[in-house]
Design a protein around this motif. Structure first.
Motif, PDB file in Angstrom:
ATOM      1  N   GLU A   1      44.337  25.517-101.503  1.00 31.62           N
ATOM      2  CA  GLU A   1      44.713  24.100-101.354  1.00 31.62           C
ATOM      3  C   GLU A   1      45.774  23.932-100.264  1.00 31.62           C
ATOM      4  O   GLU A   1      45.693  23.029 -99.428  1.00 31.62           O
ATOM      5  CB  GLU A   1      45.240  23.531-102.686  1.00 31.62           C
ATOM      6  CG  GLU A   1      45.561  22.052-102.588  1.00 31.62           C
ATOM      7  CD  GLU A   1      46.095  21.456-103.883  1.00 31.62           C
ATOM      8  OE1 GLU A   1      46.378  22.223-104.830  1.00 31.62           O
ATOM      9  OE2 GLU A   1      46.221  20.227-103.932  1.00 31.62           O
TER      10      GLU A   1
ATOM     11  N   LYS B   1      45.412  21.726 -96.908  1.00 38.65           N
ATOM     12  CA  LYS B   1      46.306  20.609 -96.572  1.00 38.65           C
ATOM     13  C   LYS B   1      46.986  20.819 -95.220  1.00 38.65           C
ATOM     14  O   LYS B   1      47.182  19.882 -94.458  1.00 38.65           O
ATOM     15  CB  LYS B   1      47.346  20.417 -97.679  1.00 38.65           C
ATOM     16  CG  LYS B   1      46.740  19.763 -98.902  1.00 38.65           C
ATOM     17  CD  LYS B   1      47.796  19.240 -99.846  1.00 38.65           C
ATOM     18  CE  LYS B   1      47.182  18.228-100.788  1.00 38.65           C
ATOM     19  NZ  LYS B   1      48.114  17.604-101.684  1.00 38.65           N
TER      20      LYS B   1
ATOM     21  N   GLY C   1      42.390  12.646 -97.918  1.00 43.48           N
ATOM     22  CA  GLY C   1      42.524  14.070 -98.175  1.00 43.48           C
ATOM     23  C   GLY C   1      42.068  14.541 -99.544  1.00 43.48           C
ATOM     24  O   GLY C   1      41.291  13.892-100.248  1.00 43.48           O
TER      25      GLY C   1
ATOM     26  N   CYS D   1      49.399  12.828-101.599  1.00 40.96           N
ATOM     27  CA  CYS D   1      50.146  13.000-100.348  1.00 40.96           C
ATOM     28  C   CYS D   1      51.316  13.968-100.575  1.00 40.96           C
ATOM     29  O   CYS D   1      52.096  13.807-101.509  1.00 40.96           O
ATOM     30  CB  CYS D   1      50.674  11.639 -99.872  1.00 40.96           C
ATOM     31  SG  CYS D   1      51.640  11.758 -98.355  1.00 40.96           S
ATOM     32  N   THR D   2      51.419  14.951 -99.688  1.00 40.07           N
ATOM     33  CA  THR D   2      52.502  15.936 -99.812  1.00 40.07           C
ATOM     34  C   THR D   2      53.317  16.001 -98.516  1.00 40.07           C
ATOM     35  O   THR D   2      53.874  17.049 -98.179  1.00 40.07           O
ATOM     36  CB  THR D   2      51.913  17.336-100.136  1.00 40.07           C
ATOM     37  OG1 THR D   2      50.796  17.589 -99.270  1.00 40.07           O
ATOM     38  CG2 THR D   2      51.446  17.415-101.570  1.00 40.07           C
TER      39      THR D   2
ATOM     40  N   SER E   1      43.922  10.619-101.565  1.00 35.75           N
ATOM     41  CA  SER E   1      42.812  11.557-101.771  1.00 35.75           C
ATOM     42  C   SER E   1      41.488  10.807-101.821  1.00 35.75           C
ATOM     43  O   SER E   1      41.454   9.581-102.041  1.00 35.75           O
ATOM     44  CB  SER E   1      42.998  12.312-103.087  1.00 35.75           C
ATOM     45  OG  SER E   1      42.872  11.415-104.172  1.00 35.75           O
TER      46      SER E   1
ATOM     47  N   SER F   1      37.953  17.095 -97.593  1.00 37.44           N
ATOM     48  CA  SER F   1      38.624  15.862 -97.151  1.00 37.44           C
ATOM     49  C   SER F   1      37.724  15.182 -96.137  1.00 37.44           C
ATOM     50  O   SER F   1      36.718  15.759 -95.691  1.00 37.44           O
ATOM     51  CB  SER F   1      39.965  16.183 -96.477  1.00 37.44           C
ATOM     52  OG  SER F   1      40.833  16.821 -97.373  1.00 37.44           O
TER      53      SER F   1
END
Ligand code: SF4
Length: 181
Positions: free
Chosen positions: A95, A99, A120, A124-125, A146, A176
């Motif tokens: 993951e 990302k 994605g 959100c990160t 997402s 994504s």
């Protein structure tokens, strides 16, 4: 460069680190109440904890309005190998790779597609800790939701665009998409 051909995006995506890149017909995208209800059941623990997730990301109608007008898109996927089905570390590592590649791909495509909409896998990160709900989003131009938050059933979208979703036991895939305009 005013636009990018599919082949160029495929090469770019693979160079950045994705396992698979495929063209996506935005006409195959359906936003489903059932998927949104899965978010509400909070299996991932992020419901109501991030500006990019429901309910803060807006209703399905608002999501529909956001994607209307886009015709062209691409799907990107990272496939990882797991030691076994309980290999949480392997899942997290795949993951994180996905990302990281997603953010880099966003930055590259944004140079060519000013209205790029990047959707994605997972919440959100961009920030270590999301400012939700105490303060506005720190980077509204850079935040991403997402596919699930949009109500997209990832398996259906992959299938309808000729991309596999399951690669057999001992694997995991994160997917994504980018809507191009
Ligand atoms: S950019 Fe930061 S504040 Fe905004 S949704 Fe993402 S993590 Fe939250």
């Amino acid at each position: 460069m005013s636009s990018l051909q599919m082949r160029e995006m495929e090469v770019l995506g693979k160079d950045i680190g994705f396992s698979n890149v495929a063209e996506m017909d935005v006409g195959t995208v359906r936003l489903l109440g059932d998927v949104r209800r899965m978010c509400e059941s909070n299996g991932c623990g992020m419901y109501g904890r991030n500006w990019s997730c429901p309910p803060a990301c807006g209703s399905l109608e608002e999501c529909e309005a956001r994607i209307s007008g886009y015709r062209r898109g691409i799907l990107v996927q990272t496939v990882g190998e797991l030691e076994d089905e309980f290999d949480g570390e392997g899942m997290m590592e795949t993951e994180a790779r996905h990302k990281d590649a997603f953010v880099r791909m966003h930055d590259e495509l944004k140079k060519v597609f000013p209205k790029l909409l990047s959707i994605g896998a997972g919440c959100c990160t961009r920030c270590k800790v999301c400012s939700y709900p105490d303060a506005p989003c720190r980077f509204p131009e850079k935040q991403f939701s997402s596919m699930e938050a949009y109500g997209m059933l990832v398996t259906q979208i992959c299938q309808d665009n000729g991309m596999a979703y399951y690669y057999g036991p001992g694997t995991i895939a994160y997917t994504s998409c980018f809507l191009l305009e």
